[in-house]
Scaffold this motif. Structure first.
Motif, mmCIF file in Angstrom:
data_model
loop_
_atom_site.group_PDB
_atom_site.id
_atom_site.type_symbol
_atom_site.label_atom_id
_atom_site.label_comp_id
_atom_site.label_asym_id
_atom_site.label_seq_id
_atom_site.Cartn_x
_atom_site.Cartn_y
_atom_site.Cartn_z
ATOM 1 N N THR A 90 82.771 -4.016 54.685
ATOM 2 C CA THR A 90 83.894 -4.430 55.540
ATOM 3 C C THR A 90 84.500 -3.290 56.345
ATOM 4 O O THR A 90 85.280 -3.536 57.268
ATOM 5 C CB THR A 90 85.005 -5.108 54.712
ATOM 6 O OG1 THR A 90 85.467 -4.202 53.714
ATOM 7 C CG2 THR A 90 84.503 -6.392 54.075
ATOM 8 N N THR A 91 84.166 -2.053 56.014
ATOM 9 C CA THR A 91 84.667 -0.918 56.806
ATOM 10 C C THR A 91 83.619 -0.416 57.792
ATOM 11 O O THR A 91 83.729 0.697 58.308
ATOM 12 C CB THR A 91 85.139 0.243 55.899
ATOM 13 O OG1 THR A 91 84.059 0.664 55.067
ATOM 14 C CG2 THR A 91 86.338 -0.169 55.061
ATOM 15 N N GLY A 92 82.608 -1.255 58.047
ATOM 16 C CA GLY A 92 81.632 -0.904 59.077
ATOM 17 C C GLY A 92 80.457 -0.078 58.604
ATOM 18 O O GLY A 92 79.816 0.581 59.413
ATOM 19 N N HIS A 93 80.159 -0.099 57.327
ATOM 20 C CA HIS A 93 79.029 0.653 56.782
ATOM 21 C C HIS A 93 78.082 -0.274 56.015
ATOM 22 O O HIS A 93 77.831 -0.087 54.828
ATOM 23 C CB HIS A 93 79.521 1.768 55.856
ATOM 24 C CG HIS A 93 80.470 2.704 56.507
ATOM 25 N ND1 HIS A 93 81.834 2.518 56.477
ATOM 26 C CD2 HIS A 93 80.252 3.818 57.244
ATOM 27 C CE1 HIS A 93 82.417 3.495 57.153
ATOM 28 N NE2 HIS A 93 81.491 4.286 57.631
ATOM 29 N N PRO A 94 77.554 -1.295 56.705
ATOM 30 C CA PRO A 94 76.725 -2.277 55.998
ATOM 31 C C PRO A 94 75.447 -1.684 55.399
ATOM 32 O O PRO A 94 75.045 -2.076 54.307
ATOM 33 C CB PRO A 94 76.406 -3.326 57.061
ATOM 34 C CG PRO A 94 76.588 -2.627 58.359
ATOM 35 C CD PRO A 94 77.656 -1.600 58.125
ATOM 36 N N PHE A 95 74.812 -0.743 56.085
ATOM 37 C CA PHE A 95 73.587 -0.145 55.538
ATOM 38 C C PHE A 95 73.893 0.663 54.275
ATOM 39 O O PHE A 95 73.181 0.575 53.283
ATOM 40 C CB PHE A 95 72.898 0.744 56.584
ATOM 41 C CG PHE A 95 71.652 1.392 56.048
ATOM 42 C CD1 PHE A 95 70.491 0.643 55.880
ATOM 43 C CD2 PHE A 95 71.655 2.732 55.678
ATOM 44 C CE1 PHE A 95 69.341 1.226 55.364
ATOM 45 C CE2 PHE A 95 70.511 3.326 55.169
ATOM 46 C CZ PHE A 95 69.345 2.572 55.006
ATOM 47 N N THR A 96 74.982 1.424 54.320
ATOM 48 C CA THR A 96 75.378 2.187 53.135
ATOM 49 C C THR A 96 75.753 1.237 52.002
ATOM 50 O O THR A 96 75.401 1.475 50.840
ATOM 51 C CB THR A 96 76.553 3.131 53.456
ATOM 52 O OG1 THR A 96 76.180 3.977 54.554
ATOM 53 C CG2 THR A 96 76.923 4.001 52.264
ATOM 54 N N GLY A 97 76.437 0.149 52.324
ATOM 55 C CA GLY A 97 76.808 -0.838 51.314
ATOM 56 C C GLY A 97 75.593 -1.470 50.668
ATOM 57 O O GLY A 97 75.523 -1.610 49.439
ATOM 58 N N LEU A 98 74.621 -1.850 51.476
ATOM 59 C CA LEU A 98 73.397 -2.434 50.947
ATOM 60 C C LEU A 98 72.620 -1.413 50.124
ATOM 61 O O LEU A 98 72.109 -1.726 49.043
ATOM 62 C CB LEU A 98 72.528 -2.977 52.090
ATOM 63 C CG LEU A 98 71.225 -3.646 51.687
ATOM 64 C CD1 LEU A 98 71.503 -4.877 50.820
ATOM 65 C CD2 LEU A 98 70.429 -4.042 52.924
ATOM 66 N N SER A 99 72.555 -0.177 50.627
ATOM 67 C CA SER A 99 71.872 0.887 49.887
ATOM 68 C C SER A 99 72.552 1.143 48.547
ATOM 69 O O SER A 99 71.886 1.329 47.520
ATOM 70 C CB SER A 99 71.856 2.185 50.700
ATOM 71 O OG SER A 99 71.176 1.999 51.911
ATOM 72 N N TYR A 100 73.871 1.152 48.562
ATOM 73 C CA TYR A 100 74.655 1.356 47.336
ATOM 74 C C TYR A 100 74.418 0.213 46.348
ATOM 75 O O TYR A 100 74.177 0.441 45.160
ATOM 76 C CB TYR A 100 76.132 1.462 47.698
ATOM 77 C CG TYR A 100 77.072 1.565 46.532
ATOM 78 C CD1 TYR A 100 77.174 2.747 45.812
ATOM 79 C CD2 TYR A 100 77.856 0.489 46.164
ATOM 80 C CE1 TYR A 100 78.050 2.842 44.734
ATOM 81 C CE2 TYR A 100 78.734 0.573 45.097
ATOM 82 C CZ TYR A 100 78.818 1.759 44.380
ATOM 83 O OH TYR A 100 79.681 1.852 43.317
#
Length: 136
Positions: A102-112
């Motif tokens: 939700t803070t604009g980091h979808p790739f990092t979120g998915l990776s996490y």
């Protein structure tokens, strides 16, 4: 007519062991979050490290308990459910993932999200396997 299911007896010693362990595990998790803080939108290293190390430790614990001839009946509730249950955190993992997305980091979120699951599974298998090999 079917007999009603019996209600299990409350085991106060088991509940006390879980509660004491949970308090210690939660304090350890908090300590790690203070040692490795992160801001919104950043990779939550403390939660990642907590969950992966907790999985490694549960793998080790289960290998030791299953190899022991007669482990104390409160060890698993105290260490596994209590300490490691209080230490690891699925809810924070889910919240951190949502925050990244939700803070604009979808790739990092998915990776996490995926990286935590993969690393946690590797850690529990490694902890269990290595400990079993050492115990033998």
């Amino acid at each position: 007519m079917a007999e009603p299911a019996s209600v299990p007896r409350v085991r106060w010693d088991v509940l006390a062991a879980i509660g004491a362990g949970g308090a210690l595990g939660s304090l350890a998790r908090y300590g790690l979050s203070v040692a490795l803080p992160h801001s919104r939108g950043q990779f939550a290293l403390s939660t990642f490290a907590t969950n992966v190390s907790g999985c490694l430790l549960i793998g080790i614990l289960m290998a030791l308990l299953t190899a022991a001839a007669d482990p104390h009946r409160l060890l698993r509730p105290f260490l596994g459910i209590g300490i490691l249950g209080g230490y690891t955190t699925f809810s924070t993992y889910a919240t951190d993932t949502l925050d990244l997305v939700t803070t604009g980091h979808p790739f990092t979120g998915l990776s996490y999200a995926l990286g935590t699951v993969v690393c946690a599974l590797i850690a529990v298998f490694a902890g269990h396997g290595i400990t079993r090999a050492v115990v033998k």
